[in-house]
Each structure stands twice: as C-alpha cells, then as structure tokens.
Design an enzyme around this catalytic site. Structure first.
Site, PDB file in Angstrom:
ATOM      1  N   THR A 390       0.823  -1.196   0.000  1.00 39.69           N
ATOM      2  CA  THR A 390       0.000   0.000   0.000  1.00 39.69           C
ATOM      3  C   THR A 390       0.863   1.254   0.000  1.00 39.69           C
ATOM      4  OG1 THR A 390      -1.611  -1.306   1.272  1.00 39.69           O
ATOM      5  CG2 THR A 390      -2.049   1.035   1.086  1.00 39.69           C
ATOM      6  N   SER A 461     -11.552  -3.150   3.669  1.00 41.28           N
ATOM      7  CA  SER A 461     -10.192  -2.606   3.645  1.00 41.28           C
ATOM      8  C   SER A 461      -9.861  -1.935   4.974  1.00 41.28           C
ATOM      9  CB  SER A 461     -10.070  -1.581   2.510  1.00 41.28           C
ATOM     10  OG  SER A 461      -8.838  -0.886   2.577  1.00 41.28           O
ATOM     11  N   GLY A 481       0.353  -0.134   5.539  1.00 37.12           N
ATOM     12  CA  GLY A 481       0.728  -0.989   6.649  1.00 37.12           C
ATOM     13  C   GLY A 481      -0.223  -2.127   6.939  1.00 37.12           C
TER      14      GLY A 481
END
Length: 596
Positions: A390, A461, A481
């Site tokens: 990410t 998410s 993270g």
C-alpha cells in the site's frame, strides 16, 4: 498537443524540480523510527483564510515532484492527486498501481464539503464464496494471493478519470504526463524495490510479462538499474486520451481479460465494463474539539477510528502515565478490531451499522468494560506474517483544497501477474475477503459473513485516509501498513491533537493490537524494559516487530499561519512545499536518504 509530446514537454520541468530538491536541505543518516535532526519544511504567512503554501507528501520523491509541478502550473489538489497516484503506480509497483484501487478523501474548499471517492476493487462476477477452498472446505494456500485468480477488478483508473472530470481543472493528458514519462524513460531501482522484489521473485517469475517488466533475466535487478515499462506507458496514454473507457472497454480491456483467462483467472469483459466509482459520505466524528473525517465502508478505517477515539474520550489519556496510556489505547484497539470482524463489509451488499458503532453511547458502554488493572483476553488464534504494502499521500493546495489518499495492490507486487501487452500489474485484493469466515487472512485479520466473497462485491479494507480540522488547523494524514494502518493513524491523530509537528507524528514509535492474535506488536524502542514488564503484569502478551508504516502528513496551522509537511523516515518519500504564487523551482523539499 498529442500525448507523447505532452509527456516530453513535462520532462525538463520534472528534472529541474528533482534537481532542486537534491540541492536543497537533505536529511541523511536518520535511523528508522527516529525524529528528523531538523524541523520539517515550513512556510508562514500573516494570517488569512487560505494557506500560505501548497504541500505534497508522498512515498516517493518522483511522485512528490510531479505533484508539485502540477500545482505550480495552475492545477488544484485534485489534479495533483491524479498525478501523484499515477506516478506512484509507476515507481512503487510493490505498493500500488492502476491494476489496483484505493480511497481518495477529498475536501472541496469552496463548498466546505468532504467526499470519499471509492475506487476499491470488486470481485469478478464469476466469483463465489468458496472460490479459494478445496473439496474438503479448506483454504488452498496461496490461491488468493498469487496469480490472476487473486485479482479483483481494478478501480484506480476509473477513480483517476472521475476525479479529473468532476474535481480537477486540467485534462488527463496533462496530469498523467509525468507518469507516462516515468514509465517510458524509467526510474532507478532502490533498496526498497530490491527487498520487495526479492520477497516476491518466484511469483513474478511465474508470469513472463511480469518477469520481463520487473526482473532482469529472472533475477532481482541491481540497485541503480533503470526500470522501463513501455507497455504501461502505452496503457497510461490510452487512459489519458480516452478516459475511463480507454481502460475498461475496447482493445486494452480485451487484452486484460484474455491474459487473465489464459492464465486461469475468471475476469470477463462485463466485469470491466460494469465497474463504477462510488462517491460516499465520509465517517465524521469528534475528538477533544477536533473534527475527524475518515473513510467510509468498504473501508473499516473511519468506523474503527471513530470507535477508538470515542472510547478514549471516556478516559484522561493526557493525564495517564505511559503504561496506562499504552494499556488504554490497546484496549480501545482490541474492541474496535473485534467489531470490524463482526460487522463491517461492503455497504452495497450488507447492512453495516455505522451509526450504532460510531455513537458515543456505544463507546461508553465498551469503555466501562475496560479494567485499568488487567488486559481483556481475546480468544486464541494463529498469527500470520504482516507484509508491507500500500501507499499514501497527502496534498494541500493554496486554496485550501485537500486530498488524503491511500492506494493499494495488497501484497508486494500484488498478484505478481501482468496480462501480456498491457503493463498492468494486477492486485491480489481478493485476499481481503473472508475466504472462509473466522479464518485469518495474510495479515492475521479475522473476517465474518459481512465480508464473505460475493460476485461484484467490494472487499473490506483497512485503508484510512484521514482529515482533522479545528479552528487551530487542518491535518491531512494516512499510511500504508496492512492491518496496522488503523492503529497507526490513531497514533497520528492523538499526537496531532496533543501538539507537535508532522515530523513528530510520522516518526514516533508505534504499537498495535488487532483483537486477534491477542498480542501487542511494538516497534523497537517503542517500549522500555520497565514498561514491557508493567504491561505483562497486566496480562498483555508482547511481540517486538521490525519498524513498519510509511506515514505522510501535512499540517496547515491556522493559528500560526504556517504550513508544514513530513514524510515518514521509515520510507524513502519526500515532503515538499510550494509557496503561494510560486513556480515549481521554488519548492521547499526535504528528502530522506535512509531506507527502512
């Protein structure tokens, strides 16, 4: 101007910005997790309702430079967001890409309005809840992580086109030009690229197109090697000239679908044609006089953060000693992550009780169950490895527009698969579903029925782009993270409310708890020996981890009339400021020469 000409026209300006950043103040030798040895870039003005400078903080200097250039040429924060997103898709293939998705949190200053652009991936229409189970109902290892069957339908290209059309000032031909140039001309391999490629080398090798794009003769390229991606450049040019349809219909869409299906995937042309961006109302709460604006489901970030902050509002956190503070934040994390697993999913498919979960009365009841002397045990569960993935960036323009965006392809280098002739590295976000409810995913997160796989559904998410706002100022922050994103943003919020600078917020040591596994994960030096012993005496289990996260923060201090920004010293990113009314060569930058 034709697209290749536009990309070529951008290159000299981009090069001048990068050179200017190199010639300006550079921080070297800062150890990961430590504060910078100098203050972050800051610009001041004598009051006023508009910030004295624009700011970009991202995980890569090339993306920051590109965003600053677009702002200097009259683009707004939303134009810069398109540029930075696309540039990161080229130079951080291990973190994000146009084969993935994300959430873009926007503040439109002229309307005093916040909106979340949901560009999250969707499950293919042929997907089903048992997609990754064998005949005995057991998970098939790696099936939801590696190869085209692991890939959801990408949302980033549609999101970039949507933001450009509805919020930007500049055409995609301009805002995508830096990314096209970076893909065509190349970027240099750095230690982070090498480490991520080493981890996923065997998966990349299994896809001939991915191996050709990211490896050299099947091996991880040496540091300094130039990575050129001509197929990706062509795909970005198609997106720039044709907009959303250039990706989701026509020749490129056919190449994507054929490449996926030839390798065992289940995409269809209908999957791509039916993909749509969704505009959602953010989750809004308050904490100690600050408004907190967070991402709405299918992100769990806004709900979980609101829940944690409401719980902590029941305690005198500022007056607590260090051990009590860690204990209370861990217990708040534990309860919010438990409810994440129980209730959260795609709101277009399941009823998510956002109002109840974020209500102060509900938090007050949870807070009453916290024992100041003892940890609350969670049921036993296995722990899975946490993988860095990410990316995040934060942008403020000189009109007060702002963007916090967190983007992902899930695991490093996503599914490790590129459909031939496209240059598009696919995500493996299907692993974010509960492939079997109650069983942890690759990040150790437990999911329930609300996040079970269904055709066309968006997976849950942890990405948590966030705004804080009060009369005192505006904070724009977020981080990658995996499952730790939410707890990292919580730390950033608490520190911002208490004061300090963006440098303090992004560099501070971190600890994390996610309900299951029942353990406090903490960075080196985050807890002293005496603090660890005191926490263990309360019944907590502790596990020291490597450093993690890559927070990007911007702070408009309205009281002082200043703007400052910082990029996490754990990463290789850069924060830069552009004084109002200046060209890109006046950007004030701070580059970190260290690697995580």
């Amino acid at each position: 101007m034709r697209q290749p000409e536009m990309a070529a026209a951008w290159r000299p300006r981009a090069l001048s910005i990068v050179m200017a950043a190199i010639l300006m103040t550079t921080v070297s030798g800062a150890r990961p997790g430590a504060a910078f040895p100098a203050d972050p870039p800051t610009l001041a003005a004598a009051g006023g309702n508009a910030p004295p400078a624009a700011a970009v903080a991202s995980a890569h200097s090339a993306a920051t430079a590109a965003g600053i250039a677009v702002l200097a040429e009259g683009g707004n924060a939303f134009d810069a967001a398109v540029t930075v997103s696309a540039a990161l898709a080229v130079v951080e293939p291990y973190s994000s890409g146009i084969g993935g998705g994300g959430f873009w949190l926007l503040h439109i200053a002229a309307e005093d309005r916040d909106v979340m652009i949901d560009g999250r991936e969707r499950a293919p229409l042929a997907a089903h809840r048992d997609l990754y189970l064998d005949a005995d109902g057991e998970l098939v290892p790696g099936l939801s992580l590696n190869g085209p069957l692991a890939a959801g339908i990408p949302g980033e290209p549609a999101a970039l086109a949507h933001i450009a059309e509805h919020y930007g000032r500049l055409p995609l031909s301009r805002t995508l030009a830096p990314a096209i140039a970076l893909a065509r001309d190349g970027f240099s391999v750095d230690p982070v690229y090498r480490r991520m490629a080493e981890w996923r080398r065997d998966v990349l090798r299994a896809s001939p197109a991915a191996a050709a794009q990211f490896l050299v003769d099947g091996e991880v390229p040496a540091q300094g090697t130039t990575i050129r991606q001509p197929d990706l450049a062509s795909t970005l040019e198609r997106l720039a000239s044709q907009g959303r349809d250039g990706f989701y219909t026509g020749e490129l869409a056919r190449r994507l679908v054929d490449g996926v299906r030839d390798a065992g995937g289940i995409w269809s042309m209908q999957d791509l044609a039916r993909y749509r961006v969704v505009e959602r109302a953010p989750v809004v709460g308050t904490y100690r006089g600050w408004q907190v604006v967070g991402a709405a489901p299918p992100s769990s970030g806004g709900v979980a953060l609101s829940q944690m902050l409401n719980i902590l509002s029941e305690f005198d956190l500022a007056g607590a000693d260090r051990v009590a503070r860690v204990h209370l934040t861990v217990e708040a994390m534990r309860r919010a992550y438990r409810d994440r697993a129980r209730f959260l999913g795609d709101p277009d498919y399941v009823d998510v009780p956002v109002e109840r979960l974020t209500h102060p009365f509900y938090a007050a009841g949870l807070a009453r169950g916290i024992d100041a002397r003892r940890a609350t045990p969670s049921p036993p569960a296995r722990a899975d490895a946490e993988g860095p993935h990410t990316t995040h960036f934060s942008i403020l323009d000189s009109e007060g527009n702002r963007v916090a965006a967190t983007l992902s392809i899930n695991y490093p280098f996503g599914a490790g698969f590129v459909p031939p002739g496209t240059g598009v590295l696919l995500n493996d976000e299907m692993d974010d579903f509960s492939a079997r409810p109650g069983v942890p995913n690759a990040y150790g997160l437990i999911g329930g029925e609300a996040n079970a796989i269904a055709p066309g559904k968006r997976m849950l998410s942890s990405m948590s782009p966030t705004f804080l706002e009060s009369d005192a100022g505006v904070v724009i922050l977020g981080t990658p993270g995996g499952s730790r994103i939410i707890s990292m943003v919580l730390h950033g919020i608490l520190q911002a409310v208490e004061g300090g600078t963006p440098t303090d917020w992004v560099a501070s040591p971190r600890w994390h708890h996610q309900f299951l596994p029942d353990v406090i994960q903490y960075e080196p030096d985050a807890l002293s020996d005496s603090e660890r012993k005191a926490l263990e005496a309360k019944g907590h289990r502790l596990d020291e981890t490597r450093t993690y996260g890559n927070m990007q923060a911007v702070f408009w201090n309205r009281s002082a009339g200043t703007v400052s920004a910082a990029s996490d010293p754990r990463g290789i990113g850069e924060a830069a400021l552009l004084p109002a009314g200046s060209d890109a060569s006046a950007a004030i930058s701070r580059t970190k020469a260290t690697t995580p």
